[in-house]
Design a protein around this motif. Sequence first.
Motif, PDB file in Angstrom:
ATOM      1  N   HIS A  16       0.830  -1.212   0.000  1.00 33.61           N
ATOM      2  CA  HIS A  16       0.000   0.000   0.000  1.00 33.61           C
ATOM      3  C   HIS A  16       0.864   1.262   0.000  1.00 33.61           C
ATOM      4  CE1 HIS A  16      -3.803  -2.017   0.385  1.00 33.61           C
ATOM      5  NE2 HIS A  16      -3.346  -2.744   1.384  1.00 33.61           N
TER       6      HIS A  16
ATOM      7  N   VAL B 157       2.069   2.078  -3.480  1.00 34.11           N
ATOM      8  CA  VAL B 157       0.964   2.629  -4.273  1.00 34.11           C
ATOM      9  C   VAL B 157       0.731   4.093  -3.887  1.00 34.11           C
ATOM     10  CG1 VAL B 157      -1.482   2.416  -4.820  1.00 34.11           C
ATOM     11  CG2 VAL B 157      -0.103   0.365  -4.544  1.00 34.11           C
ATOM     12  N   ALA B 158       0.751   4.357  -2.571  1.00 28.14           N
ATOM     13  CA  ALA B 158       0.526   5.727  -2.101  1.00 28.14           C
ATOM     14  C   ALA B 158       1.621   6.657  -2.599  1.00 28.14           C
ATOM     15  CB  ALA B 158       0.456   5.748  -0.573  1.00 28.14           C
TER      16      ALA B 158
ATOM     17  N   GLN C 167       3.372   6.284  -5.374  1.00 30.43           N
ATOM     18  CA  GLN C 167       3.091   6.479  -6.797  1.00 30.43           C
ATOM     19  C   GLN C 167       2.002   7.541  -6.968  1.00 30.43           C
ATOM     20  OE1 GLN C 167       4.664   5.198  -9.321  1.00 30.43           O
ATOM     21  NE2 GLN C 167       3.332   6.143 -10.844  1.00 30.43           N
ATOM     22  N   GLY C 168       0.967   7.449  -6.127  1.00 28.56           N
ATOM     23  CA  GLY C 168      -0.115   8.423  -6.152  1.00 28.56           C
ATOM     24  C   GLY C 168       0.399   9.834  -5.843  1.00 28.56           C
ATOM     25  N   TRP C 169       1.264   9.935  -4.859  1.00 22.63           N
ATOM     26  CA  TRP C 169       1.836  11.226  -4.460  1.00 22.63           C
ATOM     27  C   TRP C 169       2.606  11.852  -5.627  1.00 22.63           C
ATOM     28  CZ3 TRP C 169       1.984  15.544  -2.171  1.00 22.63           C
ATOM     29  CH2 TRP C 169       3.163  16.244  -1.929  1.00 22.63           C
TER      30      TRP C 169
ATOM     31  N   GLN D 156       1.993  11.424  -8.735  1.00 26.44           N
ATOM     32  CA  GLN D 156       1.039  11.913  -9.737  1.00 26.44           C
ATOM     33  C   GLN D 156       0.265  13.127  -9.233  1.00 26.44           C
ATOM     34  OE1 GLN D 156      -1.157   8.371 -10.678  1.00 26.44           O
ATOM     35  NE2 GLN D 156       0.622   7.456 -11.673  1.00 26.44           N
ATOM     36  N   LEU D 157       0.192  13.266  -7.916  1.00 25.23           N
ATOM     37  CA  LEU D 157      -0.566  14.383  -7.340  1.00 25.23           C
ATOM     38  C   LEU D 157       0.217  15.692  -7.414  1.00 25.23           C
ATOM     39  CD1 LEU D 157      -3.161  15.152  -5.753  1.00 25.23           C
ATOM     40  CD2 LEU D 157      -1.878  14.734  -3.665  1.00 25.23           C
ATOM     41  N   GLN D 158       1.555  15.594  -7.269  1.00 18.55           N
ATOM     42  CA  GLN D 158       2.385  16.806  -7.173  1.00 18.55           C
ATOM     43  C   GLN D 158       2.099  17.886  -8.226  1.00 18.55           C
ATOM     44  OE1 GLN D 158       6.430  15.588  -6.832  1.00 18.55           O
ATOM     45  NE2 GLN D 158       6.193  14.988  -4.705  1.00 18.55           N
TER      46      GLN D 158
END
Lengths: 185, 164
Positions: B27, B30-31, B33-35, B37-39
Amino acid sequence: MADNTGTRRAQLRTWVDGTTMLFLALSLVGGTAVWMLRGTGEFVASLSTAIGMIVAIAPIVVGAVLIGAYVQALVPRSAMERWLGRSSGMRGLLIATVAGALTPGGPFAAFPIVLGLYRAGAAFPVCVTYLTAWSLIGVNRALVWELPLLGYDFTLVRILISLPLPILAGLLTRLISPWLAVERP
Amino acid sequence: MTIAYVTIAGLLLTLVLLRQRHPVPGHLDVALQGWRQLQPLITRIPLALIAGSFLAALIPEAVVAAVLGDASGLQGILLATAVGAIMPGGPMITFPLALVLLSAGVGLAQMVTLITAWSVLALHRVLVFEIPTLGWRPTVLRLLACLMLPPLAGLLTMALALRA
């Protein structure tokens, strides 16, 4: 030390890129124009509408980005290419619709996949269906941008109406292709 | 907005539980990776919304409503197809702009048409990505097959709105 500044510069570029600068310029010009043409009241009202919206959509954007990351982790690109490479006919079009809808990211992610599929021998209508589904009903884009900005009702109506369109595009491609022969790149 | 929150939370929970059946990747990965993409979105989305809000205050609503409003019918749908096809840029430009246009009085069917045309015709994307990677013949074939999708989506929306 030099390495450190390089990383910091790269970091800065993710935060402040061309698109960001464009919106910054638009905000400044737009804000000045509203203030001068419509007065301070309208300026404050517009700005507070925007701030209220930012606060409201922030949790959705964070959740949507996490959803995208989970989909990428659970459905790796190799699995997607394996499903699509073997498929043809109506079943192929259905699989291409699902795969396209699940492909996250922009054209820099989707077009290499299509090119790989096409070179590996996938039927061109399947590629068209995949591209149409990716651009029209891509789950990731709908969650990050459409749902928070245009609202639930609009997003739902548009996606429901778009569901059959990727398959229709594939069938139309099959219909037209005898008149426009396509050589494999 | 509540429905949007519930949908997102439900989807996220489902995916978290699904991942639970395959322990790799963790997890935390994944988080992260998400971060990543969020930047880029942290600066883009707020600025896009502020710019959109100011533009909405400036746009002449009567003109927009007349040419692309609910009453503009099939003509509005065809115009929306053309506007959507030539609209440049990714979702970070299109959706804030769509929000501005909706508040300026663009009709539901015309808006669905515009988003569909921007999605499937996207002339900027054709020039920058599609012709270079797929070649011009496949691109023309795809465009021909997709040409009628935006007006069709608009007409379907209209039919749906009439029944509702």
